[in-house]
Design a protein around this motif. Structure first.
Motif, PDB file in Angstrom:
ATOM      1  N   HIS A 289       0.807  -1.220   0.000  1.00  0.00           N
ATOM      2  CA  HIS A 289       0.000   0.000   0.000  1.00  0.00           C
ATOM      3  C   HIS A 289       0.836   1.263   0.000  1.00  0.00           C
ATOM      4  CE1 HIS A 289       0.821  -0.698   4.282  1.00  0.00           C
ATOM      5  NE2 HIS A 289       0.692   0.601   4.438  1.00  0.00           N
ATOM      6  N   HIS A 290       2.154   1.160   0.163  1.00  0.00           N
ATOM      7  CA  HIS A 290       3.014   2.340   0.086  1.00  0.00           C
ATOM      8  C   HIS A 290       3.437   2.658  -1.345  1.00  0.00           C
ATOM      9  CE1 HIS A 290       2.915   2.313   4.298  1.00  0.00           C
ATOM     10  NE2 HIS A 290       3.905   1.469   4.538  1.00  0.00           N
ATOM     11  N   GLU A 291       3.268   1.718  -2.251  1.00  0.00           N
ATOM     12  CA  GLU A 291       3.723   1.909  -3.628  1.00  0.00           C
ATOM     13  C   GLU A 291       2.834   2.931  -4.350  1.00  0.00           C
ATOM     14  OE1 GLU A 291       6.188   1.270  -6.946  1.00  0.00           O
ATOM     15  OE2 GLU A 291       6.380   0.637  -4.844  1.00  0.00           O
ATOM     16  N   ASP A 292       3.502   3.852  -5.051  1.00  0.00           N
ATOM     17  CA  ASP A 292       2.787   4.893  -5.794  1.00  0.00           C
ATOM     18  C   ASP A 292       2.388   4.325  -7.162  1.00  0.00           C
ATOM     19  OD1 ASP A 292       1.692   7.230  -6.653  1.00  0.00           O
ATOM     20  OD2 ASP A 292       3.600   8.229  -7.083  1.00  0.00           O
ATOM     21  N   LEU A 293       1.300   3.564  -7.160  1.00  0.00           N
ATOM     22  CA  LEU A 293       0.850   2.905  -8.384  1.00  0.00           C
ATOM     23  C   LEU A 293      -0.660   2.738  -8.327  1.00  0.00           C
ATOM     24  CD1 LEU A 293       1.429   1.320 -11.045  1.00  0.00           C
ATOM     25  CD2 LEU A 293       1.631  -0.736  -9.622  1.00  0.00           C
ATOM     26  N   GLU A 294      -1.320   3.086  -9.410  1.00  0.00           N
ATOM     27  CA  GLU A 294      -2.758   2.878  -9.537  1.00  0.00           C
ATOM     28  C   GLU A 294      -3.081   2.601 -11.000  1.00  0.00           C
ATOM     29  OE1 GLU A 294      -7.068   5.067  -8.561  1.00  0.00           O
ATOM     30  OE2 GLU A 294      -5.162   6.093  -8.139  1.00  0.00           O
ATOM     31  N   ILE A 295      -3.844   1.552 -11.230  1.00  0.00           N
ATOM     32  CA  ILE A 295      -4.243   1.160 -12.575  1.00  0.00           C
ATOM     33  C   ILE A 295      -5.731   1.409 -12.719  1.00  0.00           C
ATOM     34  CG2 ILE A 295      -4.392  -0.733 -14.230  1.00  0.00           C
ATOM     35  CD1 ILE A 295      -1.952  -1.954 -12.932  1.00  0.00           C
ATOM     36  N   ILE A 296      -6.094   2.242 -13.684  1.00  0.00           N
ATOM     37  CA  ILE A 296      -7.485   2.619 -13.922  1.00  0.00           C
ATOM     38  C   ILE A 296      -8.008   1.823 -15.112  1.00  0.00           C
ATOM     39  CG2 ILE A 296      -9.043   4.518 -14.497  1.00  0.00           C
ATOM     40  CD1 ILE A 296      -7.070   6.406 -13.206  1.00  0.00           C
ATOM     41  N   VAL A 297      -9.203   1.277 -14.956  1.00  0.00           N
ATOM     42  CA  VAL A 297      -9.866   0.505 -16.011  1.00  0.00           C
ATOM     43  C   VAL A 297     -11.138   1.235 -16.396  1.00  0.00           C
ATOM     44  CG1 VAL A 297     -10.780  -1.733 -16.692  1.00  0.00           C
ATOM     45  CG2 VAL A 297      -8.918  -1.600 -15.025  1.00  0.00           C
ATOM     46  N   ILE A 298     -11.331   1.475 -17.687  1.00  0.00           N
ATOM     47  CA  ILE A 298     -12.487   2.221 -18.197  1.00  0.00           C
ATOM     48  C   ILE A 298     -13.178   1.361 -19.250  1.00  0.00           C
ATOM     49  CG2 ILE A 298     -13.269   4.336 -19.320  1.00  0.00           C
ATOM     50  CD1 ILE A 298     -10.700   5.674 -18.343  1.00  0.00           C
ATOM     51  N   LEU A 299     -14.465   1.107 -19.037  1.00  0.00           N
ATOM     52  CA  LEU A 299     -15.291   0.345 -19.964  1.00  0.00           C
ATOM     53  C   LEU A 299     -16.358   1.275 -20.526  1.00  0.00           C
ATOM     54  CD1 LEU A 299     -16.340  -2.272 -21.293  1.00  0.00           C
ATOM     55  CD2 LEU A 299     -17.621  -2.715 -19.194  1.00  0.00           C
ATOM     56  N   GLU A 300     -16.418   1.387 -21.854  1.00  0.00           N
ATOM     57  CA  GLU A 300     -17.372   2.261 -22.525  1.00  0.00           C
ATOM     58  C   GLU A 300     -18.170   1.463 -23.541  1.00  0.00           C
ATOM     59  OE1 GLU A 300     -15.102   6.593 -22.479  1.00  0.00           O
ATOM     60  OE2 GLU A 300     -14.884   5.276 -24.213  1.00  0.00           O
ATOM     61  N   GLY A 301     -19.400   1.903 -23.760  1.00  0.00           N
ATOM     62  CA  GLY A 301     -20.247   1.251 -24.749  1.00  0.00           C
ATOM     63  C   GLY A 301     -21.593   1.935 -24.834  1.00  0.00           C
ATOM     64  N   VAL A 302     -22.401   1.479 -25.768  1.00  0.00           N
ATOM     65  CA  VAL A 302     -23.735   2.023 -26.005  1.00  0.00           C
ATOM     66  C   VAL A 302     -24.756   1.048 -25.454  1.00  0.00           C
ATOM     67  CG1 VAL A 302     -25.372   2.820 -27.743  1.00  0.00           C
ATOM     68  CG2 VAL A 302     -22.925   3.225 -28.060  1.00  0.00           C
ATOM     69  N   VAL A 303     -25.683   1.556 -24.645  1.00  0.00           N
ATOM     70  CA  VAL A 303     -26.729   0.716 -24.075  1.00  0.00           C
ATOM     71  C   VAL A 303     -27.679   0.290 -25.189  1.00  0.00           C
ATOM     72  CG1 VAL A 303     -28.545   0.565 -22.341  1.00  0.00           C
ATOM     73  CG2 VAL A 303     -26.512   1.964 -21.902  1.00  0.00           C
ATOM     74  N   GLU A 304     -27.943  -0.996 -25.267  1.00  0.00           N
ATOM     75  CA  GLU A 304     -28.749  -1.528 -26.364  1.00  0.00           C
ATOM     76  C   GLU A 304     -30.186  -1.023 -26.317  1.00  0.00           C
ATOM     77  OE1 GLU A 304     -29.651  -5.929 -28.330  1.00  0.00           O
ATOM     78  OE2 GLU A 304     -29.219  -5.740 -26.197  1.00  0.00           O
ATOM     79  N   THR A 305     -30.758  -0.880 -25.134  1.00  0.00           N
ATOM     80  CA  THR A 305     -32.172  -0.535 -25.019  1.00  0.00           C
ATOM     81  C   THR A 305     -32.445   0.955 -25.187  1.00  0.00           C
ATOM     82  OG1 THR A 305     -31.888  -0.445 -22.612  1.00  0.00           O
ATOM     83  CG2 THR A 305     -32.691  -2.509 -23.566  1.00  0.00           C
ATOM     84  N   THR A 306     -31.522   1.815 -24.757  1.00  0.00           N
ATOM     85  CA  THR A 306     -31.753   3.261 -24.788  1.00  0.00           C
ATOM     86  C   THR A 306     -30.889   3.998 -25.801  1.00  0.00           C
ATOM     87  OG1 THR A 306     -30.141   3.637 -23.007  1.00  0.00           O
ATOM     88  CG2 THR A 306     -32.433   3.238 -22.365  1.00  0.00           C
ATOM     89  N   GLY A 307     -29.796   3.402 -26.244  1.00  0.00           N
ATOM     90  CA  GLY A 307     -28.903   4.092 -27.177  1.00  0.00           C
ATOM     91  C   GLY A 307     -28.027   5.140 -26.532  1.00  0.00           C
ATOM     92  N   ILE A 308     -27.962   5.172 -25.209  1.00  0.00           N
ATOM     93  CA  ILE A 308     -27.146   6.140 -24.485  1.00  0.00           C
ATOM     94  C   ILE A 308     -25.767   5.544 -24.244  1.00  0.00           C
ATOM     95  CG2 ILE A 308     -26.948   7.492 -22.360  1.00  0.00           C
ATOM     96  CD1 ILE A 308     -29.956   7.491 -22.159  1.00  0.00           C
ATOM     97  N   THR A 309     -24.747   6.342 -24.443  1.00  0.00           N
ATOM     98  CA  THR A 309     -23.377   5.896 -24.182  1.00  0.00           C
ATOM     99  C   THR A 309     -23.127   5.869 -22.684  1.00  0.00           C
ATOM    100  OG1 THR A 309     -22.629   6.858 -26.269  1.00  0.00           O
ATOM    101  CG2 THR A 309     -20.944   6.322 -24.636  1.00  0.00           C
ATOM    102  N   THR A 310     -22.636   4.757 -22.193  1.00  0.00           N
ATOM    103  CA  THR A 310     -22.370   4.608 -20.772  1.00  0.00           C
ATOM    104  C   THR A 310     -20.894   4.319 -20.551  1.00  0.00           C
ATOM    105  OG1 THR A 310     -23.014   3.436 -18.737  1.00  0.00           O
ATOM    106  CG2 THR A 310     -22.829   2.136 -20.745  1.00  0.00           C
ATOM    107  N   GLN A 311     -20.445   4.566 -19.329  1.00  0.00           N
ATOM    108  CA  GLN A 311     -19.038   4.338 -18.977  1.00  0.00           C
ATOM    109  C   GLN A 311     -18.963   3.826 -17.546  1.00  0.00           C
ATOM    110  OE1 GLN A 311     -15.773   7.434 -17.932  1.00  0.00           O
ATOM    111  NE2 GLN A 311     -15.505   7.083 -20.137  1.00  0.00           N
ATOM    112  N   ALA A 312     -18.229   2.752 -17.361  1.00  0.00           N
ATOM    113  CA  ALA A 312     -17.980   2.180 -16.040  1.00  0.00           C
ATOM    114  C   ALA A 312     -16.491   2.238 -15.763  1.00  0.00           C
ATOM    115  CB  ALA A 312     -18.487   0.744 -15.964  1.00  0.00           C
TER     116      ALA A 312
END
Length: 397
Positions: A289-312
């Motif tokens: 926990h002292h290490e200065d490291l962070e890995i960010i994961v980003i998932l993007e896509g279009v919702v099939e039912t609404t057509g709105i772009t979402t991001q997790a």
């Protein structure tokens, strides 16, 4: 105080104060690195000392959507209430200027039954500010109880009636659109896009790989889903410039190829740690926990039912990366279809993995010769003996 009077030198006082500090206070353990992105995807960034606050008012609709629900509902209520009060005051002033509030004129008959030359008010049945306020609500909400109405006596009243209707439509459009956008925001769909609590580093095809698992709990798909990863860490350039949050892209490999994924069932996304990877010099001793490291994961896509772009989004700190482990299988074939056991979504199992960096593993190939390889999984086929339902025999001659 003694140092101020010159009795005791200031350097001696500072030395004594430092000596009086207990050891556990002076040698305080380093705190855990603050997250840049939380596990739930929220960005841990506080914006301070913003001088140009007027820029938020230039985009009022986005500002209203970004507000919290209590503030949005308060603005929603106050916008209608203030408009009713404002136009109620206007209707009262029109009635007062025309003389509709005079006690003698209030006793006159209705305009439809009035004799020639009788007094005709601008708005019928306006006796006080309360009645003017009620008439304002009836006009803007188009209730129309029938007790009060505008006559053709005053052109100003007709003009105010038109203006209030237009203002009411604009307020309805803005407020209802704002509430609709808040209830259908993209991050609502992201609540059912899940990531594994921990990431792992293990061997795959003879190379160290950083792996994580992602899944979708809904049956409706995410169209054109793409996933990308970044390493956020503090770096310094050759010129001495310190970048506190340097974002470095990570090249990924997945079962489909490229950054696009077909997220029908949970997938294991992995990154091959090679010489171009920012994790090239990471070893098990760095995963604390002292290490200065962070890995960010980003998932993007279009919702099939609404057509709105979402991001997790999610992130993994150094102590949330497990070395020498891999995810257990959770997809099995049952009754002619594939079933997913989400109770084992984040479960891992230990596998033989060298305790060295990817650089050392690439430079010294002999490390792999000393590694005990895990047995490969075999598929057992169940042998079933079927009893014949009939027998063939020769006919007797």
């Amino acid at each position: 105080m003694l140092s101020r009077k010159g009795i005791i030198p200031e350097e001696y006082v500072l030395t004594r104060l430092a000596e009086d500090v207990p050891d556990h206070a002076r040698y305080r353990a380093r705190e855990r690195r603050a997250r840049f992105v939380g596990k739930n995807g929220a960005c841990n960034v506080a914006h301070k000392n913003i001088r140009e606050q007027g820029r938020f008012l230039q985009d009022v609709f986005t500002t209203l959507v970004d507000l919290k629900w209590p503030h949005t509902l308060l603005i929603f209520t106050m916008s209608f209430l203030c408009s009713w009060l404002l136009f109620g005051m206007v209707w009262w002033l029109i009635a007062f200027a025309h003389g509709d509030l005079d006690h003698s004129t209030r006793l006159q008959r209705d305009p439809g039954e009035a004799a020639p030359g009788a007094f005709v008010p601008c708005v019928t049945s306006i006796h006080s500010f309360t009645s003017a306020f009620l008439f304002s609500i009836e006009v803007q909400v188009t209730i129309g109880f029938g007790g009060r109405m505008v006559t053709e006596e005053c052109a100003a009243a007709i003009l105010v009636l038109i203006v209030q209707n237009i203002v009411g439509l604009v307020i309805n459009a803005i407020m209802l659109g704002c509430i609709f956008m808040k209830t259908s925001q993209a991050h609502r769909r992201a609540e059912t896009l899940i990531f594994s609590k921990h990431a792992v580093i293990a061997l795959r095809e003879g190379k160290l790989c950083f792996m994580l698992r992602v899944g979708d709990l809904r049956k409706s798909m995410i169209i054109s889903a793409t996933i990308r990863m970044q390493v956020v860490k503090k770096t310094a350039s050759l010129e001495g410039e310190v970048v506190p949050l340097n974002q470095i892209d990570i090249q990924m490999e997945n079962p489909v190829g490229g950054n696009s994924i077909f997220l029908v069932s949970p997938l294991i996304i992995y990154h091959v740690i090679d010489k171009n990877s920012p994790l090239y010099d990471i070893s098990p001793v760095n995963l604390h926990h002292h290490e200065d490291l962070e890995i960010i994961v980003i998932l993007e896509g279009v919702v099939e039912t609404t057509g709105i772009t979402t991001q997790a989004r999610t992130s993994y700190l150094a102590d949330e990366i497990l070395w020498g482990q891999r995810f257990v299988p959770i997809v099995a074939e049952e009754d002619g279809r594939y079933s997913v056991d989400y109770s084992k979504f984040g479960n891992t199992v230990k596998v033989p993995t060298p305790s060295c960096t990817a650089r050392q593993l690439e430079e010294d190939k002999s490390i792999m010769d000393t590694m005990p390889l895990s047995p490969k999984g075999t598929i057992r086929k169940r042998s079933v003996k079927l009893k014949p339902k009939f027998t063939i025999s020769d006919e007797p001659s």
